[in-house]
Scaffold this active site. Structure first.
Site, PDB file in Angstrom:
ATOM      1  N   ARG A   1      34.888  28.314  44.321  1.00 28.60           N
ATOM      2  CA  ARG A   1      35.789  28.043  45.397  1.00 28.60           C
ATOM      3  C   ARG A   1      35.280  27.518  46.629  1.00 28.60           C
ATOM      4  NH1 ARG A   1      41.262  30.277  44.019  1.00 28.60           N
ATOM      5  NH2 ARG A   1      40.906  31.456  42.117  1.00 28.60           N
TER       6      ARG A   1
ATOM      7  N   SER B   1      47.816  30.407  38.752  1.00 28.06           N
ATOM      8  CA  SER B   1      46.633  29.945  39.452  1.00 28.06           C
ATOM      9  C   SER B   1      45.955  28.560  38.521  1.00 28.06           C
ATOM     10  CB  SER B   1      45.328  30.809  39.422  1.00 28.06           C
ATOM     11  OG  SER B   1      45.917  31.808  40.238  1.00 28.06           O
TER      12      SER B   1
ATOM     13  N   CYS C   1      46.819  25.827  38.044  1.00 30.92           N
ATOM     14  CA  CYS C   1      48.036  24.972  37.490  1.00 30.92           C
ATOM     15  C   CYS C   1      48.217  23.724  38.247  1.00 30.92           C
ATOM     16  CB  CYS C   1      49.039  25.700  37.136  1.00 30.92           C
ATOM     17  SG  CYS C   1      48.753  26.507  35.530  1.00 30.92           S
TER      18      CYS C   1
ATOM     19  N   HIS D   1      54.017  34.107  45.241  1.00 32.55           N
ATOM     20  CA  HIS D   1      52.959  33.250  44.906  1.00 32.55           C
ATOM     21  C   HIS D   1      53.297  31.624  44.720  1.00 32.55           C
ATOM     22  CE1 HIS D   1      49.495  32.579  41.926  1.00 32.55           C
ATOM     23  NE2 HIS D   1      49.058  32.404  43.058  1.00 32.55           N
TER      24      HIS D   1
ATOM     25  N   ASP E   1      49.253  28.358  48.587  1.00 32.49           N
ATOM     26  CA  ASP E   1      49.326  29.430  47.720  1.00 32.49           C
ATOM     27  C   ASP E   1      50.334  30.622  47.882  1.00 32.49           C
ATOM     28  OD1 ASP E   1      47.725  30.779  45.675  1.00 32.49           O
ATOM     29  OD2 ASP E   1      46.992  32.189  47.046  1.00 32.49           O
TER      30      ASP E   1
ATOM     31  N   ARG F   1      39.037  37.689  40.218  1.00 32.93           N
ATOM     32  CA  ARG F   1      39.708  38.745  40.040  1.00 32.93           C
ATOM     33  C   ARG F   1      39.505  39.490  38.946  1.00 32.93           C
ATOM     34  NH1 ARG F   1      44.655  37.556  39.346  1.00 32.93           N
ATOM     35  NH2 ARG F   1      44.676  35.344  39.137  1.00 32.93           N
TER      36      ARG F   1
ATOM     37  N   LYS G   1      45.568  38.363  48.017  1.00 30.06           N
ATOM     38  CA  LYS G   1      46.565  38.521  47.212  1.00 30.06           C
ATOM     39  C   LYS G   1      47.035  40.131  47.075  1.00 30.06           C
ATOM     40  CE  LYS G   1      45.799  34.918  44.578  1.00 30.06           C
ATOM     41  NZ  LYS G   1      46.754  33.576  44.775  1.00 30.06           N
TER      42      LYS G   1
ATOM     43  N   TYR H   1      33.848  39.283  45.558  1.00 33.48           N
ATOM     44  CA  TYR H   1      34.676  38.158  45.355  1.00 33.48           C
ATOM     45  C   TYR H   1      35.883  38.033  46.226  1.00 33.48           C
ATOM     46  CZ  TYR H   1      37.654  35.099  43.093  1.00 33.48           C
ATOM     47  OH  TYR H   1      38.612  34.052  42.848  1.00 33.48           O
TER      48      TYR H   1
END
Length: 621
Positions: free
Chosen positions: A404, A285, A287, A263, A310, A86, A243, A234
């Protein structure tokens, strides 16, 4: 939005679908965009498996993706190394006034989003989009965020010149003809995306990956419910349902309509007696969100089931229950660190029908990444995400840290039976967390709703590879939403505080967790992963009203022997739950500085009061 251009001399050929069958609003959106972007052809996606097979085959032929023969219907994409994450620095919100988007910072630049004026955006748009799809096909993707027809769902139409986006969107959203049947003449979110590489190419592609990093821009216009993205292929920048729609645009819609777009993962946890509770959890992200959402509990008789990993959309029902849906249809997870040890359910989920991006490839047609914990068989070699021969001696990772997997959620072995329930699941706990090596206890509970909102607002965590940050600095990441707010963060906090006054609201309990606290030697104090169910067990008991907590200056922590550590060796509970005065004095200073400099005049009084109360309690330690 668009500059005034003449109609292209040769209207694009419609390869698939019928423009005349679309509603007037959808047709107008396509026609306006065609006039600007000038594609050679139009493909209206129906979402069928046959269509998907044909697009995958076309991408394979063009070298955009590679078939992974070791698995069933799995593919590998390698991006241009300049297009791997991102791009927060190039992600903007367009509103009439800057303060609609971000609070006015006292000093320097806002960390809570980027604003662009309407005039500047028009200039940026006109410098990028005219003729950007020349020589390419414009794909029309009708998609639903959330189960098709659910009262909690929203619909979008994405126009893109990237077939990678089409196949990924089919996994990540409910996509195709059924969406158009439900849409009718209703309002939808307009999503326009281009990789910014008209044909013929001016310079060769890297890894056959079309992108234009120098001109990348990801723009949102909440008032018009529009998303416009240019230059990046991406995921987070090009899969606009993710997002961009599900958080930035939806958070603004939620503010207007009285619900929350967050989120957050959603999981269901069932105790040995069969009592089930649903929880939502917000972590930045990388974590451990996906690991928690797919947890394999170590406590006998306990069960965790996954609703989503997510994003959560949450709204009170008529009975006052906070109901949540996962608006997504798939998982777009970080690969490195995922293994049969850390997340066996994820590993089983990604074994088929998956698109991998920027992972390493094995010579027997499989995938590999750091932390997979299973070495390839003897004689099997590894090719890195940079498409080069790789060995562990090379001193650089074989997979990109933000590589990913993109796979259907329904394949998850522990997907919750109610994960597609149109009315959503009832949330009884909200959990905030981050990666904090020092000072922050394993778990604590908020004293009340206002305190819980403060805990979310004060979240800090080590930076991750999901964006373009470097190094393990502790960053402010309120509600794990810092890169995803669709409007002024101070107003967002006010919206959260206002939610508690919903008629007959049954407010969830709010907790904070930290699986990552270390001792002085740098070793983790808590084993994490499946053992985290012990923390969920304590939360369930607290939800049921059990008196098993003791007050601390920062919140309610498990009382003496309240946390079940039976069977665990060498757990230093004293250190795990210690609240040290010196550390928390510095923490209060950092939070105070962040609120004063970043949120400034838009900080709600209730949140400011919570900080004062924390400061006073720490002083008395």
């Amino acid at each position: 939005m668009a500059p005034q251009l003449k109609t292209p001399p040769h209207p694009p050929k419609v390869l698939h679908g019928d423009l005349n069958s679309l509603s007037a609003g959808v047709r107008e959106f396509i026609e306006e965009s065609v006039q600007v972007c000038c594609p050679d052809a139009i493909h209206i996606c129906d979402g069928s498996s046959q269509e998907n097979k044909e697009i995958l085959a076309m991408m394979e032929e063009e070298g955009i993706i590679k078939r992974l023969v070791k698995y069933e219907n799995c593919w590998l994409a390698r991006t241009d190394p300049r297009d791997v994450a991102r791009v927060e620095s190039k992600t903007v919100i367009i509103t009439p006034e800057q303060r609609d988007t971000i609070p006015t910072p006292k000093l320097g630049t806002s960390l809570l989003g980027r604003w662009l004026s309407e005039k500047e955006f028009d200039k940026a748009f006109n410098a990028r989009f005219p003729e950007c799809m020349k020589g390419r096909t414009m794909y029309v993707i009708p998609f639903s965020m959330g189960p098709i027809g659910s009262p909690l769902s929203k619909i979008g139409i994405q126009l893109t010149d990237s077939p990678y986006v089409v196949t990924s969107s089919r996994i990540m959203t409910r996509m195709g003809s059924d969406v158009l049947k439900v849409l009718g003449n209703e309002q939808f979110v307009k999503c326009l995306h281009s990789v910014g590489c008209p044909l013929p190419l001016k310079k060769p592609l890297v890894n056959n990956w079309a992108c234009n990093p120098e001109l990348t821009l990801v723009a949102h216009i909440p008032q018009r419910r529009e998303i416009i993205s240019f230059g990046s292929g991406y995921g987070g920048n090009s899969l606009l349902g993710k997002k961009c729609f599900a958080l930035r645009i939806a958070s603004k819609i939620g503010q207007e309509e009285g619900w929350l777009a967050e989120h957050m993962l959603i999981l269901g946890v069932t105790n040995p007696e069969g009592q089930k509770k649903y929880m939502a959890a917000a972590f930045p992200s990388a974590c451990g969100k996906t690991n928690m959402a797919m947890m394999s509990p170590t406590l006998p008789g306990w069960k965790v089931e996954c609703v989503g990993d997510d994003i959560a959309w949450m709204k009170f029902d008529k009975q006052g229950n906070l109901r949540a849906i996962n608006p997504e249809n798939g998982f777009f997870g970080v690969a490195p660190g995922t293994s049969f040890k850390t997340n066996p359910n994820a590993m089983n989920t990604i074994s088929r029908n998956t698109i991998f991006t920027n992972v390493a490839e094995t010579s027997d047609g499989g995938v590999y990444w750091e932390g997979m914990d299973q070495a390839p068989p003897p004689g099997v070699t590894i090719t890195s995400w940079k498409n080069k021969e790789w060995s562990s001696n090379y001193g650089e990772p074989c997979a990109h840290p933000n590589s990913r997997f993109c796979c259907p959620a329904k394949q998850c072995p522990i997907i919750d039976p109610a994960w597609e329930s149109p009315e959503g699941v009832p949330i009884e706990a909200i959990i905030f967390g981050g990666r904090r090596p020092k000072g922050v206890p394993l778990v604590y509970e908020a004293f009340n709703w206002q305190h819980g909102v403060f805990i979310g607002a004060a979240m800090r965590s080590e930076a991750t590879a999901a964006a373009e940050h470097k190094g393990k600095v502790i960053m402010h990441d309120p509600f794990a939403m810092r890169p995803f707010f669709g409007y002024n963060f101070g107003k967002y906090l006010t919206h959260w505080l206002r939610i508690q006054h919903h008629p007959s609201a049954k407010l969830p309990k709010i907790f904070h967790v930290n699986w990552f606290r270390k001792d002085k030697q740098g070793n983790f104090l808590w084993p994490g992963y499946g053992e985290n169910c012990r923390v969920l067990e304590w939360m369930c008991r607290r939800i049921n009203g059990e008196d098993c907590a003791t007050p601390s200056p920062i919140g309610l922590i498990p009382g003496d022997k309240a946390l079940n550590i039976k069977g665990l060796d060498n757990i230093n509970l004293t250190e795990l739950f210690s609240v040290e005065k010196e550390f928390w004095e510095e923490e209060v200073k950092a939070i105070k500085k962040f609120f004063e400099e970043q949120v400034n005049e838009d900080l709600p009084r209730d949140v400011a009061n919570q900080l004062v109360q924390l400061e006073q309690k720490i002083r008395r330690l």
